[in-house]
Design a protein around this motif. Structure first.
Motif, PDB file in Angstrom:
ATOM      1  N   PRO A 290       0.819  -1.218   0.000  1.00  0.00           N
ATOM      2  CA  PRO A 290       0.000   0.000   0.000  1.00  0.00           C
ATOM      3  C   PRO A 290       0.851   1.266   0.000  1.00  0.00           C
ATOM      4  O   PRO A 290       2.027   1.244   0.382  1.00  0.00           O
ATOM      5  N   HIS A 291       0.247   2.355  -0.443  1.00  0.00           N
ATOM      6  CA  HIS A 291       0.896   3.655  -0.355  1.00  0.00           C
ATOM      7  C   HIS A 291       0.776   4.161   1.080  1.00  0.00           C
ATOM      8  O   HIS A 291      -0.294   4.112   1.690  1.00  0.00           O
ATOM      9  N   VAL A 292       1.893   4.655   1.602  1.00  0.00           N
ATOM     10  CA  VAL A 292       1.962   5.091   2.998  1.00  0.00           C
ATOM     11  C   VAL A 292       2.409   6.546   3.039  1.00  0.00           C
ATOM     12  O   VAL A 292       3.393   6.920   2.389  1.00  0.00           O
ATOM     13  N   LEU A 293       1.698   7.347   3.796  1.00  0.00           N
ATOM     14  CA  LEU A 293       2.051   8.755   3.939  1.00  0.00           C
ATOM     15  C   LEU A 293       3.183   8.893   4.956  1.00  0.00           C
ATOM     16  O   LEU A 293       3.044   8.513   6.118  1.00  0.00           O
ATOM     17  N   PHE A 294       4.304   9.429   4.493  1.00  0.00           N
ATOM     18  CA  PHE A 294       5.474   9.675   5.344  1.00  0.00           C
ATOM     19  C   PHE A 294       5.330  11.121   5.835  1.00  0.00           C
ATOM     20  O   PHE A 294       5.581  12.064   5.098  1.00  0.00           O
ATOM     21  N   PRO A 295       4.917  11.322   7.083  1.00  0.00           N
ATOM     22  CA  PRO A 295       4.550  12.676   7.536  1.00  0.00           C
ATOM     23  C   PRO A 295       5.644  13.719   7.383  1.00  0.00           C
ATOM     24  O   PRO A 295       5.399  14.817   6.877  1.00  0.00           O
ATOM     25  N   ASP A 296       6.877  13.394   7.800  1.00  0.00           N
ATOM     26  CA  ASP A 296       7.952  14.382   7.748  1.00  0.00           C
ATOM     27  C   ASP A 296       8.286  14.796   6.315  1.00  0.00           C
ATOM     28  O   ASP A 296       8.725  15.923   6.080  1.00  0.00           O
ATOM     29  N   LEU A 297       8.083  13.893   5.374  1.00  0.00           N
ATOM     30  CA  LEU A 297       8.410  14.162   3.975  1.00  0.00           C
ATOM     31  C   LEU A 297       7.197  14.642   3.175  1.00  0.00           C
ATOM     32  O   LEU A 297       7.331  15.003   2.011  1.00  0.00           O
ATOM     33  N   MET A 298       6.025  14.610   3.785  1.00  0.00           N
ATOM     34  CA  MET A 298       4.791  15.063   3.140  1.00  0.00           C
ATOM     35  C   MET A 298       4.609  14.426   1.764  1.00  0.00           C
ATOM     36  O   MET A 298       4.338  15.109   0.773  1.00  0.00           O
ATOM     37  N   ALA A 299       4.753  13.119   1.710  1.00  0.00           N
ATOM     38  CA  ALA A 299       4.615  12.412   0.441  1.00  0.00           C
ATOM     39  C   ALA A 299       4.241  10.959   0.705  1.00  0.00           C
ATOM     40  O   ALA A 299       4.499  10.421   1.790  1.00  0.00           O
TER      41      ALA A 299
ATOM     42  N   ALA B  46       9.333  20.343   4.797  1.00  0.00           N
ATOM     43  CA  ALA B  46       9.362  18.967   4.304  1.00  0.00           C
ATOM     44  C   ALA B  46      10.497  18.764   3.309  1.00  0.00           C
ATOM     45  O   ALA B  46      11.219  17.758   3.369  1.00  0.00           O
ATOM     46  N   LEU B  47      10.683  19.707   2.404  1.00  0.00           N
ATOM     47  CA  LEU B  47      11.775  19.598   1.443  1.00  0.00           C
ATOM     48  C   LEU B  47      13.132  19.546   2.142  1.00  0.00           C
ATOM     49  O   LEU B  47      14.037  18.802   1.731  1.00  0.00           O
ATOM     50  N   ASP B  48      13.275  20.319   3.205  1.00  0.00           N
ATOM     51  CA  ASP B  48      14.531  20.329   3.948  1.00  0.00           C
ATOM     52  C   ASP B  48      14.798  18.986   4.638  1.00  0.00           C
ATOM     53  O   ASP B  48      15.949  18.664   4.954  1.00  0.00           O
ATOM     54  N   GLN B  49      13.742  18.205   4.879  1.00  0.00           N
ATOM     55  CA  GLN B  49      13.903  16.934   5.577  1.00  0.00           C
ATOM     56  C   GLN B  49      14.463  15.821   4.684  1.00  0.00           C
ATOM     57  O   GLN B  49      15.010  14.840   5.188  1.00  0.00           O
ATOM     58  N   TYR B  50      14.320  15.945   3.381  1.00  0.00           N
ATOM     59  CA  TYR B  50      14.780  14.877   2.490  1.00  0.00           C
ATOM     60  C   TYR B  50      16.273  14.591   2.641  1.00  0.00           C
ATOM     61  O   TYR B  50      16.665  13.435   2.869  1.00  0.00           O
ATOM     62  N   PRO B  51      17.149  15.581   2.519  1.00  0.00           N
ATOM     63  CA  PRO B  51      18.575  15.280   2.706  1.00  0.00           C
ATOM     64  C   PRO B  51      18.898  14.837   4.118  1.00  0.00           C
ATOM     65  O   PRO B  51      19.812  14.024   4.327  1.00  0.00           O
ATOM     66  N   VAL B  52      18.155  15.332   5.102  1.00  0.00           N
ATOM     67  CA  VAL B  52      18.407  14.940   6.494  1.00  0.00           C
ATOM     68  C   VAL B  52      18.112  13.449   6.683  1.00  0.00           C
ATOM     69  O   VAL B  52      18.923  12.701   7.246  1.00  0.00           O
ATOM     70  N   ILE B  53      16.942  13.012   6.204  1.00  0.00           N
ATOM     71  CA  ILE B  53      16.559  11.607   6.368  1.00  0.00           C
ATOM     72  C   ILE B  53      17.432  10.694   5.516  1.00  0.00           C
ATOM     73  O   ILE B  53      17.878   9.622   5.965  1.00  0.00           O
ATOM     74  N   ASN B  54      17.725  11.123   4.292  1.00  0.00           N
ATOM     75  CA  ASN B  54      18.599  10.299   3.432  1.00  0.00           C
ATOM     76  C   ASN B  54      19.985  10.125   4.049  1.00  0.00           C
ATOM     77  O   ASN B  54      20.589   9.045   3.969  1.00  0.00           O
ATOM     78  N   THR B  55      20.468  11.182   4.681  1.00  0.00           N
ATOM     79  CA  THR B  55      21.772  11.094   5.343  1.00  0.00           C
ATOM     80  C   THR B  55      21.705  10.180   6.555  1.00  0.00           C
ATOM     81  O   THR B  55      22.636   9.398   6.820  1.00  0.00           O
ATOM     82  N   SER B  56      20.597  10.249   7.285  1.00  0.00           N
ATOM     83  CA  SER B  56      20.472   9.437   8.504  1.00  0.00           C
ATOM     84  C   SER B  56      20.471   7.944   8.202  1.00  0.00           C
ATOM     85  O   SER B  56      20.908   7.139   9.036  1.00  0.00           O
ATOM     86  N   ILE B  57      19.997   7.564   7.013  1.00  0.00           N
ATOM     87  CA  ILE B  57      20.000   6.135   6.653  1.00  0.00           C
ATOM     88  C   ILE B  57      21.151   5.803   5.692  1.00  0.00           C
ATOM     89  O   ILE B  57      21.220   4.709   5.144  1.00  0.00           O
ATOM     90  N   ARG B  58      22.027   6.807   5.486  1.00  0.00           N
ATOM     91  CA  ARG B  58      23.230   6.646   4.671  1.00  0.00           C
ATOM     92  C   ARG B  58      22.922   6.190   3.251  1.00  0.00           C
ATOM     93  O   ARG B  58      23.599   5.333   2.678  1.00  0.00           O
ATOM     94  N   GLN B  59      21.884   6.786   2.686  1.00  0.00           N
ATOM     95  CA  GLN B  59      21.490   6.463   1.314  1.00  0.00           C
ATOM     96  C   GLN B  59      21.118   7.756   0.575  1.00  0.00           C
ATOM     97  O   GLN B  59      19.957   8.138   0.533  1.00  0.00           O
ATOM     98  N   PRO B  60      22.096   8.459   0.025  1.00  0.00           N
ATOM     99  CA  PRO B  60      21.795   9.684  -0.729  1.00  0.00           C
ATOM    100  C   PRO B  60      20.788   9.394  -1.838  1.00  0.00           C
ATOM    101  O   PRO B  60      20.944   8.453  -2.613  1.00  0.00           O
ATOM    102  N   GLY B  61      19.739  10.188  -1.884  1.00  0.00           N
ATOM    103  CA  GLY B  61      18.731  10.008  -2.917  1.00  0.00           C
ATOM    104  C   GLY B  61      17.752   8.887  -2.653  1.00  0.00           C
ATOM    105  O   GLY B  61      16.975   8.519  -3.544  1.00  0.00           O
TER     106      GLY B  61
END
Length: 369
Positions: free
Chosen positions: A235-244, A322-337
């Motif tokens: 299913p599609h899941v809403l990721f709150p911090d990323l607003m997507a 929300a846009l600012d959170q994308y690089p933060v979350i990607n960095t936290s899981i060590r997966q750019p993009g």
């Protein structure tokens, strides 16, 4: 903000509905029947609409702007009036016109639909305007659309057509949608996604958020809906911090080597992680739908607590955050993009005035290319 939902999924989302701020738009062949059951047997007292969704199978034409296939009765043989009567009998708050899909630049079909509604002279009818998003492509097209819609005195339900994310297709689509809402009295936005909040913030009296990808945009009749590919059976899941929305399996894959965020929405209650919704077996689809609606209701309560004059800035700020959170979350899981923001989220951010959308610093600019 209403929820655009199929009758099959209604049971999953209804418990999370905010009775003071939300309501239902039912879709499906049995939508009118289910509406009658809700209203007259189950005592549902909230806002309730039925979407005939004729636009999914037929385009509007100058000769037949309301191409619905409905059996005549002894007293009525006009498809438009029959559809409206059927909806009223089902207890809807207001009936909605069974308008066909209005293709790009088909002003003849649009004018025919508007003229027929004007002949009804009934401000308690919602004029459904399922228009191709190309109507928001440039100043001339949106100006023409606004002029036609302003002719109708009652409520208008705008629905945007196009593959994937319609508002991400044209650079000015979001700005032109905001203009449409501001310049057309009683213009709401239905069968949509993030734009439901953007439209409310811009002053729309009502919107409807689609509870599944099918109900978050419309596709022109005869076209097969495109998908983003990847995992198909989660299913599609809403990721709150990323607003997507992301497929549950994708979230699980990205967080395979890290602890996924725990959700504290009213449906998850702090015991469900976002990487839980990995497939369509069991109750996971229903749980994901409940999670999505619970998050939407939280955002809705926050938005309505803001003074109307400050809501649009609140929305722009939220998109920027929300846009600012994308690089933060990607960095936290060590997966750019690992997670990429939807194009529409970028459009809303770029539509913000300079005062609330400061220029990106060089590092930010490089990161968002």
């Amino acid at each position: 903000m209403l929820l655009h939902v199929s009758t099959a999924r209604l049971g999953s989302v209804r418990p999370q509905l905010d009775p003071r701020r939300s309501g239902l738009v039912l879709c499906g062949k049995d939508a009118a029947t289910k509406a009658g059951t809700l209203r007259f047997k189950e005592g549902y007292a909230g806002p309730l609409l039925v979407d005939p969704a004729v636009y999914t199978v037929s385009a509007a034409t100058e000769e037949q702007p309301f191409p619905c296939d409905i059996q005549p009765t002894l007293f009525l043989d006009d498809p438009l009036e029959l559809s409206l009567a059927q909806q009223r009998d089902a207890g809807v708050t207001l009936p909605m016109t069974p308008t066909g899909y209005i293709r790009a630049e088909d002003s003849d079909a649009l004018m025919a639909a508007v003229t027929r509604v004007l002949e009804l002279d009934d401000p308690a009818v919602i004029f459904a305007a399922p228009v191709d998003v190309a109507w928001l492509r440039d100043d001339e097209s949106v100006r023409q659309l606004i002029a036609y819609l302003r002719m109708i005195k009652g409520p208008k339900a705008i629905m945007l057509g196009g593959q994937m994310d319609p508002l991400g297709r044209y650079a000015k689509a979001v700005s032109h949608l905001k203009r449409l809402v501001e310049e057309v009295p009683e213009a709401g936005l239905l069968r949509t996604d993030l734009a439901a909040f953007g439209a409310l913030a811009a002053g729309a009296p009502f919107t409807a958020f689609g509870t599944s990808s099918t109900y978050r945009h419309i596709v022109a009749p005869g076209e097969k809906a495109k998908t983003g590919g990847g995992f198909a059976k989660s299913p599609h899941v809403l990721f709150p911090d990323l607003m997507a929305f992301f497929l549950g399996a994708k979230i699980a894959e990205r967080y395979a080597g890290a602890e996924a965020p725990t959700c504290f929405c009213a449906a998850c209650n702090g015991v469900t992680a976002l990487d839980t919704f990995t497939n369509i077996r069991g109750n996971l689809p229903a749980a994901a739908a409940a999670h999505n609606v619970a998050i939407l209701m939280e955002w809705l309560r926050t938005l309505t607590a803001v003074e109307p004059s400050a809501r649009l800035q609140w929305w722009y700020d939220r998109c920027r955050t929300a846009l600012d959170q994308y690089p933060v979350i990607n960095t936290s899981i060590r997966q750019p993009g690992a997670f990429e923001p939807p194009e529409q989220l970028k459009r809303w951010n770029l539509a913000a005035p300079a005062a609330v959308n400061p220029p990106a610093q060089p590092a930010d600019a490089e990161r968002t290319r």
